[in-house]
Motif scaffolding. Structure first.
Motif, short mmCIF file in Angstrom:
data_model
loop_
_atom_site.label_atom_id
_atom_site.label_comp_id
_atom_site.label_asym_id
_atom_site.label_seq_id
_atom_site.Cartn_x
_atom_site.Cartn_y
_atom_site.Cartn_z
N ARG A 87 0.85 -1.19 0.00
CA ARG A 87 0.00 0.00 0.00
C ARG A 87 0.89 1.24 0.00
NH1 ARG A 87 -2.83 -0.72 4.47
NH2 ARG A 87 -1.59 0.72 5.74
N ILE A 88 0.60 2.16 -0.93
CA ILE A 88 1.33 3.43 -1.02
C ILE A 88 0.43 4.53 -0.50
CG2 ILE A 88 2.61 4.98 -2.54
CD1 ILE A 88 2.79 2.73 -4.56
N ASN A 89 0.93 5.33 0.44
CA ASN A 89 0.19 6.45 1.00
C ASN A 89 0.78 7.76 0.49
OD1 ASN A 89 -1.47 4.77 2.82
ND2 ASN A 89 0.48 4.40 3.84
N PHE A 90 -0.08 8.76 0.32
CA PHE A 90 0.34 10.03 -0.27
C PHE A 90 0.04 11.20 0.67
CE2 PHE A 90 -0.67 7.07 -3.62
CZ PHE A 90 0.41 7.20 -4.50
N LYS A 91 0.84 12.25 0.51
CA LYS A 91 0.63 13.49 1.24
C LYS A 91 1.10 14.63 0.34
CE LYS A 91 1.75 15.97 5.53
NZ LYS A 91 2.53 15.90 6.80
N ASP A 92 0.26 15.63 0.16
CA ASP A 92 0.59 16.76 -0.72
C ASP A 92 0.98 16.27 -2.11
OD1 ASP A 92 0.13 18.52 1.39
OD2 ASP A 92 2.21 18.41 2.06
N CYS A 93 0.29 15.26 -2.59
CA CYS A 93 0.46 14.71 -3.94
C CYS A 93 1.76 13.93 -4.11
CB CYS A 93 0.39 15.80 -5.02
SG CYS A 93 -1.07 16.85 -4.91
N GLN A 94 2.54 13.77 -3.06
CA GLN A 94 3.79 13.04 -3.12
C GLN A 94 3.67 11.73 -2.36
OE1 GLN A 94 7.10 15.45 -1.83
NE2 GLN A 94 6.45 17.23 -2.99
N ILE A 95 4.57 10.78 -2.67
CA ILE A 95 4.60 9.53 -1.91
C ILE A 95 5.06 9.83 -0.50
CG2 ILE A 95 5.60 7.23 -1.72
CD1 ILE A 95 5.90 7.18 -4.73
N ASP A 96 4.27 9.44 0.47
CA ASP A 96 4.58 9.71 1.87
C ASP A 96 5.14 8.49 2.58
OD1 ASP A 96 4.35 11.45 4.34
OD2 ASP A 96 3.02 9.81 4.93
N SER A 97 4.53 7.32 2.36
CA SER A 97 4.99 6.10 3.01
C SER A 97 4.55 4.90 2.20
CB SER A 97 4.46 6.00 4.44
OG SER A 97 3.05 5.93 4.45
N ILE A 98 5.23 3.77 2.45
CA ILE A 98 4.91 2.51 1.80
C ILE A 98 4.77 1.44 2.88
CG2 ILE A 98 5.65 0.75 0.16
CD1 ILE A 98 7.29 2.94 -1.24
N HIS A 99 3.67 0.70 2.84
CA HIS A 99 3.40 -0.36 3.82
C HIS A 99 3.22 -1.66 3.06
CE1 HIS A 99 1.49 -2.33 7.34
NE2 HIS A 99 0.76 -2.93 6.42
N TRP A 100 3.84 -2.74 3.56
CA TRP A 100 3.61 -4.04 2.94
C TRP A 100 3.61 -5.13 4.00
CZ3 TRP A 100 8.28 -1.66 3.18
CH2 TRP A 100 9.44 -2.41 3.41
N GLU A 101 2.83 -6.15 3.75
CA GLU A 101 2.73 -7.24 4.72
C GLU A 101 2.22 -8.51 4.04
OE1 GLU A 101 -1.01 -7.25 7.38
OE2 GLU A 101 -0.47 -5.11 7.21
N LYS A 102 2.39 -9.63 4.78
CA LYS A 102 1.95 -10.93 4.31
C LYS A 102 1.44 -11.71 5.51
CE LYS A 102 3.62 -15.09 1.91
NZ LYS A 102 4.80 -15.73 1.29
N GLY A 103 0.20 -12.16 5.44
CA GLY A 103 -0.38 -12.91 6.54
C GLY A 103 0.28 -14.26 6.74
N GLY A 104 0.34 -14.70 8.00
CA GLY A 104 0.91 -15.99 8.33
C GLY A 104 2.42 -16.00 8.45
N MET A 105 3.07 -14.90 8.05
CA MET A 105 4.53 -14.82 8.13
C MET A 105 5.00 -13.90 9.24
SD MET A 105 5.56 -16.86 5.77
CE MET A 105 7.30 -16.44 5.79
#
Length: 222
Positions: free
Chosen positions: A54-72
């Motif tokens: 998941r990519i999150n944005f702030k002021d039209c710019q990339i703000d943060s990146i989140h990634w995950e996998k269940g069971g791991m």
């Protein structure tokens, strides 16, 4: 191995121009769609653990990146400005993500203002390696760059590197015998006019010291 190429979905966006510091950076911006991204973009796979990015944005710019996998037991986040110092304003049309068998993801995007390409490799397994970044990517969002599915490419002052995302193997094409100096990575076409890269061959047309250099060679992945 197979990879899953995933389209992104976004909603509720306001229209802006591709600008840097309030000033127009080009009469013809790289992005034809200059819509400001405000809502997160999510890329997900149906493989075991249902990994997603998941990519999150702030002021039209990339703000943060989140990634995950269940069971791991794997949940990770990047504050973008701490990982890549460049301010990147992307367009939805120039972001993609390949999730490779739930092991890792290759996130690919270009900046609207400069056209500069970026790549980030995100591991989904604890022993899946490091989180890698490439801030001089040759992405096929650019109409002069043709790159076969399953490959990503980037460059430095010596080589063009081609990575097979399914095997992790890399092939290289030497730019010149002397190397290249004073590269402006925000102006990729100042050096690389065009490429056509397949798993078997690389064609690259370069501009070096005001001279045209053409490579048309087979690729060997190691």
């Amino acid at each position: 191995m197979k990879f899953l190429s995933i389209a992104c979905i976004a909603a509720t966006m306001a229209l802006i121009s591709c600008k840097d510091g309030g000033k127009e950076v080009a009469s013809t911006p790289f992005c034809s769609d200059t819509t400001c991204l405000t809502e997160p973009l999510k890329f997900e796979s149906a493989v075991a653990g249902k990994p997603f990015v998941r990519i999150n944005f702030k002021d039209c710019q990339i703000d943060s990146i989140h990634w995950e996998k269940g069971g791991m037991g794997l949940i990770k986040d990047i504050i973008f400005s701490e990982f890549i110092p460049n301010a990147v304003k992307p367009s939805k049309q120039f972001i993609s993500c390949d999730i490779v068998e739930g092991k890792y993801a290759w996130l690919k995007f270009n900046d609207c203002a400069t056209g500069r390409g970026f790549l980030i490799k995100l591991p989904f397994e604890k022993a899946g390696g490091s989180t890698d970044k490439y801030t001089s990517a040759i992405n096929n969002f650019d109409p002069k760059f043709k790159i076969e599915n399953g490959l990503v490419a980037y460059y430095d002052n010596t080589f063009i590197y081609v990575v097979d995302i399914n095997t992790g193997q890399t092939a290289k094409q030497l730019l010149t015998d002397q190397g290249v100096t004073d590269i402006d990575y925000n102006n990729i076409h100042g050096l690389i006019d065009s490429v056509n890269i397949t798993k078997a061959n690389i064609y690259a047309k370069l501009n070096v010291d005001k001279k045209e250099v053409i490579h048309n060679n087979p690729l060997t992945f190691k």
